[in-house]
Enzyme design. Structure first.
Site, mmCIF file in Angstrom:
data_model
loop_
_atom_site.group_PDB
_atom_site.id
_atom_site.type_symbol
_atom_site.label_atom_id
_atom_site.label_comp_id
_atom_site.label_asym_id
_atom_site.label_seq_id
_atom_site.Cartn_x
_atom_site.Cartn_y
_atom_site.Cartn_z
ATOM 1 N N GLY A 155 0.818 -1.200 0.000
ATOM 2 C CA GLY A 155 0.000 0.000 0.000
ATOM 3 C C GLY A 155 0.855 1.255 0.000
ATOM 4 O O GLY A 155 2.071 1.205 0.234
ATOM 5 N N CYS A 156 0.212 2.380 -0.260
ATOM 6 C CA CYS A 156 0.946 3.643 -0.380
ATOM 7 C C CYS A 156 1.511 4.095 0.963
ATOM 8 O O CYS A 156 2.702 4.392 1.070
ATOM 9 C CB CYS A 156 0.059 4.714 -0.995
ATOM 10 N N TYR A 157 0.657 4.143 1.983
ATOM 11 C CA TYR A 157 1.167 4.536 3.303
ATOM 12 C C TYR A 157 2.241 3.570 3.783
ATOM 13 O O TYR A 157 3.305 3.997 4.255
ATOM 14 C CB TYR A 157 0.027 4.586 4.324
ATOM 15 N N GLU A 180 7.087 10.249 -0.800
ATOM 16 C CA GLU A 180 6.998 9.416 -1.999
ATOM 17 C C GLU A 180 5.805 9.885 -2.822
ATOM 18 O O GLU A 180 4.948 10.618 -2.330
ATOM 19 C CB GLU A 180 6.791 7.944 -1.612
ATOM 20 N N GLY A 230 4.414 4.355 -4.252
ATOM 21 C CA GLY A 230 3.344 3.885 -3.379
ATOM 22 C C GLY A 230 2.351 2.972 -4.064
ATOM 23 O O GLY A 230 1.433 2.456 -3.426
#
Lengths: 354, 354, 354, 354
Positions: free
Chosen positions: B154-156, B326, B332
């Site tokens: 995932g991005c986070y 990012e 991400g």
């Protein structure tokens, strides 16, 4: 009732401009002087076209800042000047009998040594520190009422102190280990022609800065310590985000007792927090404790003198998280200064701010 | 070298669109199929005018998603679908011999029970959890090389795991008490017609959300636990900020040993952190450890597959703060997925990503 | 003075919300009803947290829109509804004796045929067209004073009509060949959950739309024709720009006489334009003719009921260019509607708008 | 093939930075020198962290601009300097045998008198005006191929010339009465520390500027006149909008023959316009004629070297409206300059630009 005469020294920055907005439409005061070295001789309407339709703005001209003439023109003087410079004006204005509301950092910290540590120069008027009142009405209303010199709080501190002080006073959270992660709109950097604050450098960008020892820590820790009764050191991380106005602070705290995994203790603690906040703020016109699922959002406070906040207790970690939002130029600067003026002058506290 | 044929299932969202961008210009692959229920029959150029000048975009048409035809058209299939739905495609595609890179959450968490706890429905294909590889190349490069099913992070999580894993592996920070305060651009919410993500609702606004139990915690804690060798629970607070792209994470950690006020210990610890990060990332093409006074800024990574970070040791609190940035849609999401593809297919890892 | 009771039908859109803001703080009215199918039963404070600190917002609840109960609750009713629907409410409310201020397009155009041409359905209440007054106070103040039904102008029309009408009335410009190139903030599209208005689709984007026959042309041309005394057809190009609020219109006109290259004629014509505008607007509280080098900027009018404009005569082309700025939700919608209410009710015209 | 060595003089502005981006990843050139008075001695990676992961950026250092050493280091030199200053570098570099691509206005206008009229100082090198080639490849490709000095067009001119030149050449529109209404992102103002371009001054703002005689008129009118075969004077109104990048131009033209109300003539004219544009641009890699209902949107061209446009014939007015979008820093500046370099050096024209 005769209107009070008021002046703004340094009226060309963002805080100064916001003071102009609020004071031009305030029913009990007359804006009698605005100063700006850069714009001396020009009218408010010329420099701030947005006020040109407001009566008064077409005739009032910026003047050179001069304490003597200011003292003749105004009963109340707002200082929207850089730290260090503000004190130079405060001294003669106070001697001339003016009430002074300083939006700089010069009189916020009680200790000249702490001031020097954070602001990197000697305090310019240490003899005034004792009489200055920290202008957070929700905490120091009674003192503000009789003050001649009010040090209006910084933008970040307001968003952090309002949610934390009641918890510390009530002993609900540990004074140690507090983290304040804050996000500020670009007007917080002031109206300065620097590359860092160009549209292209800020738009589509988010970045931390001033890590790890931002100047606002000095007043934040002073006031948290006063509330806790013990010295408090916090972690504070400011970030710059691409909005004109608004501060959002996310505050991480540890309840005084361990709660993790204990459903009953969590529930009892929640009740105490809610009660603590209601006792502190139910009657405050400019503090909004959010209800239900609502979380703070800067767009709901921009342009108002309200600081809103919500809290969540995390059963997984046992931490209490408090999130607050305010307009950095209103409750975080000029609106709060006008709130103090209302108190000092005996006006209803919300006058000109609703 | 013959080009690999690749397909994107669910190519009309923001991650899908970014995959299209990257794969259209990738020298070693041929984008042979893109699917979208909504846009079936239309060309890429019609739906995404921005690609209309790229050869291939004018002829390639969206098709209905169908695993059987996809398996005939492509050797590698990217799934840019909602969780739950992704697994339904992964099963037949793997059986047909395709390599699958899933951008959803379906195969990131190793435990079906944890998945159900965070995603509120039963895991749709628990039998595949063992073989799926978590697609963070900086940690699992060797496993990705031989994987048939990669669960792209995932991005986070990417912005949090890259800076924290080396510190936990080296035992430099305590596994307990970590806080991740993250800020995400609005594309992170996906291309969904919801009031909350309208321009007027997001612009001039900043707000926390998903407090305190965001779904990404499941994979973050799984990977931090693996690095630490003990179970890790963290505090995670996502915020929505008005930028299209970009995540900034500010990570608060406690060094394993007390440092506050001990100048020598602080200095020695700083050296260890620097050494730890250099050992981990000096040769990583997509990890940038900032030097000197530089702090991360999303505008320096947007459009690239780079995650950049800086750290500061606060002598006042003894805490180690790490800040990372990012592009949520590249490192991400889609860029990282292509990075995994490069590894799986034996291409140079940076192909099409510099 | 007893307060007038007022209601807002369709109070959950952006214009409705702005009416709420203005009417909650208006000293001579009491907001007695707000309707919204979607939010019926909830308080204003719950749906619009930003008003939660304003007295009245915590107790007033949205109701289902019902003409009969509205007529009992309010003397003045604002309709913030889609065209077509507004007329359905106007008819019974007028019969019940209410004063109605309609913010939709239903009663702006005098000809039912023109309405049908531009809005693609039959006019729902052609019998009311004659009595409706076009709510542009700078032109129709006297008629508004005695009106029972006011059709408040559209956002684009206001920004175009205010600068052009005096020139056409004075015969200074040709009625033929006028071009209006307009830029609007995204709130102009309304609070609608559509992909086109998502943050990511509007931010870092600018685009024309509705070319070449935008609906607002119908009322613009009607009013320009009335001013010119001959039928006027204009070119109108709206664009969407990434701001929440604000319209900027750039108007290209041809002076009635040829001027190009004739310094004396240019100078004489300039004097006439200045004189024409001063005669028209010197005493108008909400029209600001900019002076000197100042050009309009939406940031100077956002949040106010002011439309500001400047003009330039181009000696190279002989054209007269007029540029105007307004807040599309205030002077372009709700503020202007309140201005009309003030006139209809005999309040000072600027009440609640300064 | 040996790589060409290239240098950028004035590499610290926005155009210079964009040249760095494009040239660092260009496969046939080696960026051998970048100059900046302000940053001399520092590496590209230090000043532009976003390039730090690109090979070459960590070692290449800014140097003081010196024509002699530049001539030793580079075969092709890009000048990203203010007008007036650029010519001072062009003279010695040309004498030393370098190919020069100038992004300033110094060599765009063929007449030294026109230059002086618009730029308010004498032309610094009138003897070079004859040999300089206006670097619009879609018009002057053959001349660029053999040029030693290319004057790369301005940002606004590119967005206006590409759509208008074919129409004028074909005699489809009148050369008289053209209006260009343009909207530019803030990077167009350059990286200058001025109050007008601060985030807070540009965000939530839109404003016209430079009315009515913007400097770009000189080159626009020169090139339109060349296309029309008669002198052309246009109306040009630039506006500043809150995006980082992107120009949107809306062009108002009058067909050579009257069309209003004549359906057959309108239809026949439409076919001619379509045919004219296809003949001119069907094979141009960086010009995109939009189809169907699509209208230009800056977000579809930002980051690319494409200028896209659409046209509409308005049956109500008989006018032809053309709307174009480009990235002001790519097709409007650095991308177009690289396109010229590709042509001058015999590289495939799209190298490094797709």
């Amino acid at each position: 009732m005769d209107k009070k005469t008021v002046a703004i020294v340094g009226a060309s920055g963002y805080s100064g401009e916001e003071l102009v907005r609020l004071l031009l439409s305030h029913p009990f005061v007359q804006l009698s002087a605005v100063t700006s070295r850069q714009y001396a001789g020009q009218t408010l309407a010329q420099i701030f076209p947005k006020f040109a339709h407001v009566p008064g703005a077409r005739s009032l001209r910026f003047s050179e800042p001069n304490p003597e003439s200011l003292a003749r023109q105004a009963q109340v003087v707002f200082l929207a000047l850089p730290h260090g410079v503000a004190a130079e004006f405060a001294i003669p204005l106070l001697q001339a009998g003016c009430q002074v509301i300083d939006l700089s950092a010069d009189f916020r910290v009680k200790s000249a040594a702490v001031y020097q540590d954070f602001y990197a120069h000697e305090h310019p008027a240490p003899e005034l520190l004792e009489t200055a009142v920290y202008g957070l009405p929700e905490v120091y209303r009674a003192k503000i009422r009789n003050a001649m010199l009010v040090a209006s709080p910084g933008c970040y501190p307001t968003s952090i102190l309002v949610p934390l002080i009641p918890l510390l006073k009530a002993g609900l959270i540990k004074p140690d280990g507090i983290i304040a992660d804050s996000l500020s709109g670009v007007s917080g950097a002031g109206r300065k022609a620097e590359l860092d604050y160009l549209f292209v450098e800020c738009n589509e960008s988010v970045r931390p800065y001033g890590i790890p020892k931002h100047r606002h820590l000095s007043e934040i820790e002073q006031e948290l310590s006063a509330a806790a009764g013990v010295p408090v050191t916090i972690q504070f991380t400011p970030h710059l985000i691409p909005v004109n106005r608004g501060i959002l602070s996310t505050l991480y705290t540890a309840p005084s007792q361990p709660l993790r995994g204990d459903a009953q203790a969590l529930s009892a603690f929640s009740a105490k927090v809610e009660q603590c906040y209601r006792a502190a703020y139910a009657d405050e016109p400019f503090v909004r404790l959010l209800e239900g699922k609502a979380l703070p959002d800067t767009k709901n406070v921009v342009g108002t003198n309200v600081v809103e906040f919500a809290w969540r207790l995390d059963p997984r970690t046992g931490r209490l998280i408090v999130m607050s939002a305010e307009d950095n130029l209103v409750k975080g600067a000029s609106g709060q200064a006008v709130q103090s003026m209302n108190i000092m002058c005996g006006f209803p506290e919300t006058t000109g701010l609703m």
